[in-house]
Each structure stands twice: as structure tokens, then as C-alpha cells.
Design an enzyme around this catalytic site. Structure first.
Site, PDB file in Angstrom:
ATOM      1  N   GLY A   1     -13.108 -36.660  12.685  1.00 28.12           N
ATOM      2  CA  GLY A   1     -13.234 -38.116  12.770  1.00 28.12           C
ATOM      3  C   GLY A   1     -13.012 -38.564  14.201  1.00 28.12           C
ATOM      4  O   GLY A   1     -13.959 -38.816  14.948  1.00 28.12           O
TER       5      GLY A   1
ATOM      6  N   MET B   1     -21.130 -40.770  11.591  1.00 32.20           N
ATOM      7  CA  MET B   1     -20.489 -39.927  12.605  1.00 32.20           C
ATOM      8  C   MET B   1     -19.475 -39.001  11.929  1.00 32.20           C
ATOM      9  O   MET B   1     -19.488 -37.798  12.116  1.00 32.20           O
ATOM     10  CB  MET B   1     -19.719 -40.793  13.627  1.00 32.20           C
ATOM     11  CG  MET B   1     -20.527 -41.841  14.328  1.00 32.20           C
ATOM     12  SD  MET B   1     -19.491 -42.751  15.523  1.00 32.20           S
ATOM     13  CE  MET B   1     -19.854 -44.415  15.050  1.00 32.20           C
TER      14      MET B   1
ATOM     15  N   GLU C   1     -19.010 -52.323  18.851  1.00 28.28           N
ATOM     16  CA  GLU C   1     -18.452 -52.119  17.504  1.00 28.28           C
ATOM     17  C   GLU C   1     -16.974 -52.528  17.498  1.00 28.28           C
ATOM     18  O   GLU C   1     -16.503 -53.212  16.584  1.00 28.28           O
ATOM     19  CB  GLU C   1     -18.589 -50.637  17.111  1.00 28.28           C
ATOM     20  CG  GLU C   1     -17.861 -50.299  15.828  1.00 28.28           C
ATOM     21  CD  GLU C   1     -18.166 -48.899  15.295  1.00 28.28           C
ATOM     22  OE1 GLU C   1     -19.015 -48.200  15.887  1.00 28.28           O
ATOM     23  OE2 GLU C   1     -17.554 -48.510  14.287  1.00 28.28           O
TER      24      GLU C   1
ATOM     25  N   GLN D   1       5.241 -61.740   3.103  1.00 29.39           N
ATOM     26  CA  GLN D   1       6.686 -61.887   2.869  1.00 29.39           C
ATOM     27  C   GLN D   1       7.048 -63.346   2.607  1.00 29.39           C
ATOM     28  O   GLN D   1       7.836 -63.654   1.720  1.00 29.39           O
ATOM     29  CB  GLN D   1       7.452 -61.338   4.089  1.00 29.39           C
ATOM     30  CG  GLN D   1       8.958 -61.365   3.953  1.00 29.39           C
ATOM     31  CD  GLN D   1       9.485 -60.311   2.981  1.00 29.39           C
ATOM     32  OE1 GLN D   1       8.763 -59.385   2.622  1.00 29.39           O
ATOM     33  NE2 GLN D   1      10.718 -60.475   2.545  1.00 29.39           N
TER      34      GLN D   1
HETATM   35  C1  LIG Z   1     -13.255 -47.797   5.072  1.00 26.34           C
HETATM   36  C2  LIG Z   1     -13.748 -46.886   6.157  1.00 26.34           C
HETATM   37  C3  LIG Z   1     -15.025 -47.075   6.670  1.00 26.34           C
HETATM   38  C4  LIG Z   1     -15.523 -46.204   7.644  1.00 26.34           C
HETATM   39  N1  LIG Z   1     -16.818 -46.354   8.078  1.00 26.34           N
HETATM   40  C5  LIG Z   1     -17.353 -45.378   8.865  1.00 26.34           C
HETATM   41  C6  LIG Z   1     -18.752 -45.396   9.174  1.00 26.34           C
HETATM   42  O1  LIG Z   1     -19.501 -46.295   8.771  1.00 26.34           O
HETATM   43  N2  LIG Z   1     -19.258 -44.365   9.902  1.00 26.34           N
HETATM   44  C7  LIG Z   1     -18.477 -43.339  10.371  1.00 26.34           C
HETATM   45  O2  LIG Z   1     -18.994 -42.458  11.018  1.00 26.34           O
HETATM   46  N3  LIG Z   1     -17.138 -43.324  10.118  1.00 26.34           N
HETATM   47  C8  LIG Z   1     -16.566 -44.293   9.361  1.00 26.34           C
HETATM   48  N4  LIG Z   1     -15.226 -44.268   9.070  1.00 26.34           N
HETATM   49  C9  LIG Z   1     -14.423 -43.186   9.598  1.00 26.34           C
HETATM   50  C10 LIG Z   1     -13.414 -43.604  10.654  1.00 26.34           C
HETATM   51  O3  LIG Z   1     -14.045 -43.972  11.845  1.00 26.34           O
HETATM   52  C11 LIG Z   1     -12.424 -42.445  10.835  1.00 26.34           C
HETATM   53  O4  LIG Z   1     -11.653 -42.381   9.639  1.00 26.34           O
HETATM   54  C12 LIG Z   1     -11.527 -42.608  12.036  1.00 26.34           C
HETATM   55  O5  LIG Z   1     -12.250 -42.498  13.224  1.00 26.34           O
HETATM   56  C13 LIG Z   1     -10.389 -41.574  12.062  1.00 26.34           C
HETATM   57  O6  LIG Z   1     -10.872 -40.292  11.845  1.00 26.34           O
HETATM   58  P1  LIG Z   1     -10.178 -39.368  10.723  1.00 26.34           P
HETATM   59  O7  LIG Z   1     -10.125 -40.153   9.468  1.00 26.34           O
HETATM   60  O8  LIG Z   1     -10.875 -38.065  10.696  1.00 26.34           O
HETATM   61  O9  LIG Z   1      -8.691 -39.175  11.213  1.00 26.34           O
HETATM   62  P2  LIG Z   1      -8.158 -38.027  12.213  1.00 26.34           P
HETATM   63  O10 LIG Z   1      -9.055 -37.956  13.396  1.00 26.34           O
HETATM   64  O11 LIG Z   1      -7.908 -36.808  11.429  1.00 26.34           O
HETATM   65  O12 LIG Z   1      -6.776 -38.663  12.660  1.00 26.34           O
HETATM   66  C14 LIG Z   1      -5.583 -38.558  11.880  1.00 26.34           C
HETATM   67  C15 LIG Z   1      -4.436 -39.149  12.706  1.00 26.34           C
HETATM   68  O13 LIG Z   1      -4.290 -38.407  13.922  1.00 26.34           O
HETATM   69  C16 LIG Z   1      -4.353 -39.270  15.018  1.00 26.34           C
HETATM   70  N5  LIG Z   1      -4.998 -38.610  16.155  1.00 26.34           N
HETATM   71  C17 LIG Z   1      -6.168 -37.929  16.172  1.00 26.34           C
HETATM   72  N6  LIG Z   1      -6.450 -37.513  17.409  1.00 26.34           N
HETATM   73  C18 LIG Z   1      -5.426 -37.921  18.200  1.00 26.34           C
HETATM   74  C19 LIG Z   1      -5.124 -37.792  19.586  1.00 26.34           C
HETATM   75  N7  LIG Z   1      -5.959 -37.187  20.440  1.00 26.34           N
HETATM   76  N8  LIG Z   1      -3.979 -38.347  20.051  1.00 26.34           N
HETATM   77  C20 LIG Z   1      -3.141 -38.984  19.221  1.00 26.34           C
HETATM   78  N9  LIG Z   1      -3.363 -39.136  17.898  1.00 26.34           N
HETATM   79  C21 LIG Z   1      -4.497 -38.628  17.396  1.00 26.34           C
HETATM   80  C22 LIG Z   1      -5.177 -40.458  14.557  1.00 26.34           C
HETATM   81  O14 LIG Z   1      -4.950 -41.598  15.356  1.00 26.34           O
HETATM   82  C23 LIG Z   1      -4.695 -40.599  13.123  1.00 26.34           C
HETATM   83  O15 LIG Z   1      -3.511 -41.333  13.101  1.00 26.34           O
HETATM   84  C24 LIG Z   1     -14.699 -45.158   8.146  1.00 26.34           C
HETATM   85  C25 LIG Z   1     -13.401 -45.007   7.650  1.00 26.34           C
HETATM   86  C26 LIG Z   1     -12.924 -45.839   6.672  1.00 26.34           C
HETATM   87  C27 LIG Z   1     -11.544 -45.599   6.132  1.00 26.34           C
END
Ligand SMILES: Cc1cc2nc3c(=O)[nH]c(=O)nc-3n(C[C@H](O)[C@H](O)[C@H](O)COP(=O)(O)OP(=O)(O)OC[C@H]3O[C@@H](n4cnc5c(N)ncnc54)[C@H](O)[C@@H]3O)c2cc1C
Length: 381
Positions: A132, A126, A244, A338
Site C-alpha cells: 500500500g 494502486m 488527490e 463526547q
Molecule cells: C476505504 C478505503 C479506500 C481506498 N481506496 C483506494 C483506491 O481507490 N485505490 C487504491 O489504490 N488504494 C485505495 N486505498 C488504499 C490506501 O491508499 C492504503 O490503505 C494506504 O495507502 C495504506 O496502505 P496499506 O493499507 O497497505 O498500509 P501499510 O502500507 O501496510 O501501512 C501500515 C502502517 O505502517 C505505516 N507505514 C508504512 N510505511 C511506513 C514508513 N515508511 N514509515 C512510517 N510508517 C510507515 C503506515 O503509515 C500504517 O500506519 C483505500 C483504502 C481504504 C481503507
């Protein structure tokens, strides 16, 4: 309070999974952490034991049992054995509903026997570098050309990304249609133009492969689309995300319980000022608080598992379980670290590994903030 989620058959299955972990996983996990990946053979061995695809109908090699308690047993034992490299919950808990419920007979025949045997490892893509939380902001496109889709785009952070043979890719078939223009398309290992980038270097879960994926004019047969029509992908994702998130919550509570047990044992043996550190009131109060919260979380999550089995688990229930238990998990592990003093900062101690492995739990599967959005929206604001 007594836990009453499981029946005798689940307990027997748990014994078999424990034996498997002790024999096939625990002795090798440190090496896998150095390698940054788990060998495919361990997937096949787990498949032989019947650890995958409980809900897969018998005619395709599964047990045909839609009972998430079996999934929960696998998740709990992985956590209890510190086997964070095994991407089994992604395969079993996240992917099974896509491949069992959204497939036609031809797709099932092609994919499900390998899914169950562990020969076909799965992933879901995704997230993209630019999107994300905001799933509708993805840029990967799938343009129909006759009997094929031509796929272009990039994904990142994909669990099982290096090992995966089947990747469910979230793509836009109609970029102007917003959520209604999203379709799920299964890309298979070896398709021309499908490339994998780096195995990403993470803070924790060092043995789990997490990768970038690239799609450069990949021609995917229309027969690999999930669902009878285009544009259903967003709804399909929304339907499956609660399971999930529940899987992540099951892991969170199991991790909190495991670290608490280890910490209580440590506090009974470690001495300071001529007495055990468990004899300090602060230690007992901290552990009392953490044990109380963890047990309360356990009962909510077990109730969610029953609700899922009864097909009654709502997106809001799952969001509550996900954010609250994962925030609790990180708190419990941090406080337990801790109580270990300097030893807690040494990676040879399980609490240190648990601390590193746990940090991502409040992020993937939907962040804590997004979970609160889902819950908050349900009030009708
Ligand atoms: C180890 C690991 C495994 C993963 N595995 C998968 C996988 O198998 N498949 C897949 O598709 N993805 C995967 N992911 C991705 C994961 O689902 C995303 O990292 C996650 O959904 C957050 O998206 P982002 O990293 O783009 O953060 P962003 O969306 O950029 O968010 C950054 C910050 O902004 C905040 N934020 C964003 N929108 C809002 C809002 N509307 N209101 C308030 N706060 C907000 C978030 O909470 C976060 O704190 C994985 C990630 C990791 C680290």
C-alpha cells in the site's frame, strides 16, 4: 474571518448541487448504506447537472474549465449532506487529471464523454494486499505481447471498485527497473479475465463500494496505456497525488466545520444540572479550541486550492494539508461526539456517522506517516 475563495458562479453552482443533494441523495442514502452501494442512476443524474469533469475540454462534453474550486464545491456539499457513499471525488478530483492530461485523442473520444455524463464510472487501482504505502512493492505485471499487454495480479481497497467501468491499473512492465518499470493501463468493464471480489465491509462509508479486483491473463490493448511510453507510471502518479490529497483535505475541513456547527446547536439545547451544556466552561473551551484550529485549517486549504489552480501546489504543500487536516478532522469529530454524551454514540445522530466515516481519512491517499515522510525528506536529510 471571511472566506474569499469563491466567486458568484461557484455560489450558483453550489446552490444547484445542494438542491441535487436534497432531492436525489439525502432521502435515499440510508437505503444505499444498507445496500453497500450507490445506484448507477445517481451518477447519471449528477452528470446531467454538470457535476463531473470540469476540466474536460468542451469537444468531449466537458466545460473546459480548470478551476478546482468547482471540485471543492462538490466535495464540500457531499460532506455537508453526509453523503459519504458518493465516490464522486475519486472520479472528479483523482481520475480527471489521468484521463484528461495523459490521454491521446482516441482515448479521449472513447472515455471522456461518458466520464462527464456519469455513464462511465472510474477507479484507480494502486494498492495490493501486499503493498500500500510502498507502491514500488506492487506485484501486478503487464507483459507486452504484440498489440496487447497481458495483465496479472490482484488489487484491494479500490474505491468505486464494484461500479467502475474504467480502472486505471498500476502495473509493472519492467519488474527489474523499480519505479521506472511502472506503467498505468486502463482496464475496461467486461474484459476477459477481469474479475471483482467482495464489496468490502468497512467501518464507515457504508454506501461506498470498495472492492478487491483480480486480473487473470487480461489482454488489454496497448492503446489503453496512459502516456506515450512504458515506465512513466510512477512519475504520473507522483504528479497527480497532490490533487488527490488536496481533495481529501477539502473534505476534512468541511467535515470538521459541519460537525462543529451541529455540536454548537446541540450544546445550546441539551440541558444538564438545570442549564444548557454550552454554559459549562469546559464545553465552551473545547468548542473554542476546535473552532480556532478548524478556521486556521480552512485558510491553509483554501490557499492550497488557489495554488493548485495556479499550478503551484507542491507535493510537500499537499502532504502538509492532507495529514494535518485529516488528523484535525478526527480530533474535532471525536471531541464533538463526547459533547453529545450517549446520543453521540447512537448512529441516528450525524456526529456518530461522521465519526465512523472520518476514520479512514488519515489512511487512504497516503497515511499520515507517509505524509510526514514526504515533508521530512524535503529538508534534505
Ligand atoms: C476505504 C478505503 C479506500 C481506498 N481506496 C483506494 C483506491 O481507490 N485505490 C487504491 O489504490 N488504494 C485505495 N486505498 C488504499 C490506501 O491508499 C492504503 O490503505 C494506504 O495507502 C495504506 O496502505 P496499506 O493499507 O497497505 O498500509 P501499510 O502500507 O501496510 O501501512 C501500515 C502502517 O505502517 C505505516 N507505514 C508504512 N510505511 C511506513 C514508513 N515508511 N514509515 C512510517 N510508517 C510507515 C503506515 O503509515 C500504517 O500506519 C483505500 C483504502 C481504504 C481503507
Amino acid at each position: 474571518m471571511q472566506r474569499d475563495l469563491f466567486d458568484e458562479e461557484h455560489d450558483l453552482f453550489r446552490e444547484a448541487v445542494r438542491e441535487f443533494m436534497a432531492r436525489e441523495v439525502v432521502p435515499h442514502h440510508p437505503q444505499w448504506e444498507k445496500d453497500g452501494i450507490v445506484p448507477r442512476e445517481v451518477w447519471k443524474k449528477a452528470g446531467e447537472l454538470g457535476m463531473f469533469g470540469f476540466s474536460v475540454p468542451e469537444e468531449y462534453g466537458g466545460s473546459g474549465v480548470s478551476d478546482f474550486r468547482y471540485n471543492a464545491v462538490v466535495v464540500e456539499e457531499i460532506i455537508r449532506h453526509g453523503a459519504s457513499g458518493l465516490g464522486f471525488s475519486l472520479h472528479n478530483d483523482v481520475m480527471a487529471p489521468y484521463l484528461v492530461d495523459l490521454t491521446d485523442d482516441g482515448q479521449r473520444q472513447r472515455w471522456l464523454p461518458g466520464f462527464v455524463s456519469g455513464e462511465l464510472i472510474t477507479a484507480i487501482a494502486m494498492t495490493e494486499p501486499g503493498a500500500g504505502s510502498d507502491l514500488q512493492g506492487i506485484r501486478t505485471t503487464a507483459v507486452r505481447e504484440g498489440d496487447h499487454y497481458v495483465l496479472n495480479g490482484q488489487k484491494t481497497f479500490i474505491t468505486n471498485g464494484v461500479n467502475a467501468d474504467l480502472v486505471v491499473v498500476v502495473a509493472k512492465t519492467d519488474p527489474a527497473a523499480g519505479a521506472r518499470g511502472i506503467t498505468l493501463i486502463v482496464v475496461e468493464r467486461g474484459m476477459e479475465g477481469f474479475g471483482r471480489g467482495r464489496n468490502l465491509d468497512k467501518v464507515g462509508m457504508k454506501a461506498q463500494d470498495t472492492a478487491e479486483l483480480f486480473f487473470d491473463d487480461v489482454r488489454v490493448p496497448v492503446a489503453n496505456r496512459l502516456g506515450p511510453a512504458e515506465g512513466e507510471g510512477f512519475v504520473q502518479l507522483m504528479n497527480n497525488l497532490p490533487q488527490e490529497r488536496l481533495s481529501i483535505a477539502v473534505a476534512a475541513v468541511a467535515a470538521a466545520e459541519t460537525v462543529l456547527e451541529q455540536t454548537i446547536a446541540y450544546c445550546k439545547s441539551r440541558q444538564a444540572f438545570g442549564r444548557t451544556i454550552g454554559s459549562f466552561q469546559n464545553t465552551r473551551f473545547v468548542l473554542a479550541e476546535l473552532a480556532t484550529e478548524t478556521e486556521i485549517a480552512r485558510h491553509y486549504v483554501d490557499k492550497c486550492v488557489r495554488a493548485l489552480n495556479a499550478r503551484e501546489l507542491t507535493a510537500v504543500d499537499a502532504a502538509k494539508a492532507k495529514w494535518w487536516t485529516t488528523e484535525l478532522q478526527t480530533k474535532v469529530i471525536d471531541r464533538c461526539l463526547q459533547l453529545h454524551g450517549g446520543y453521540g454514540y447512537m448512529t441516528e445522530y450525524p456526529v456518530a456517522k461522521a465519526w465512523l466515516d472520518s476514520r479512514v481519512q488519515t489512511i487512504y491517499g497516503g497515511t499520515t506517516e507517509i505524509m510526514k515522510e514526504i515533508i521530512g525528506r524535503s529538508f534534505g536529510f
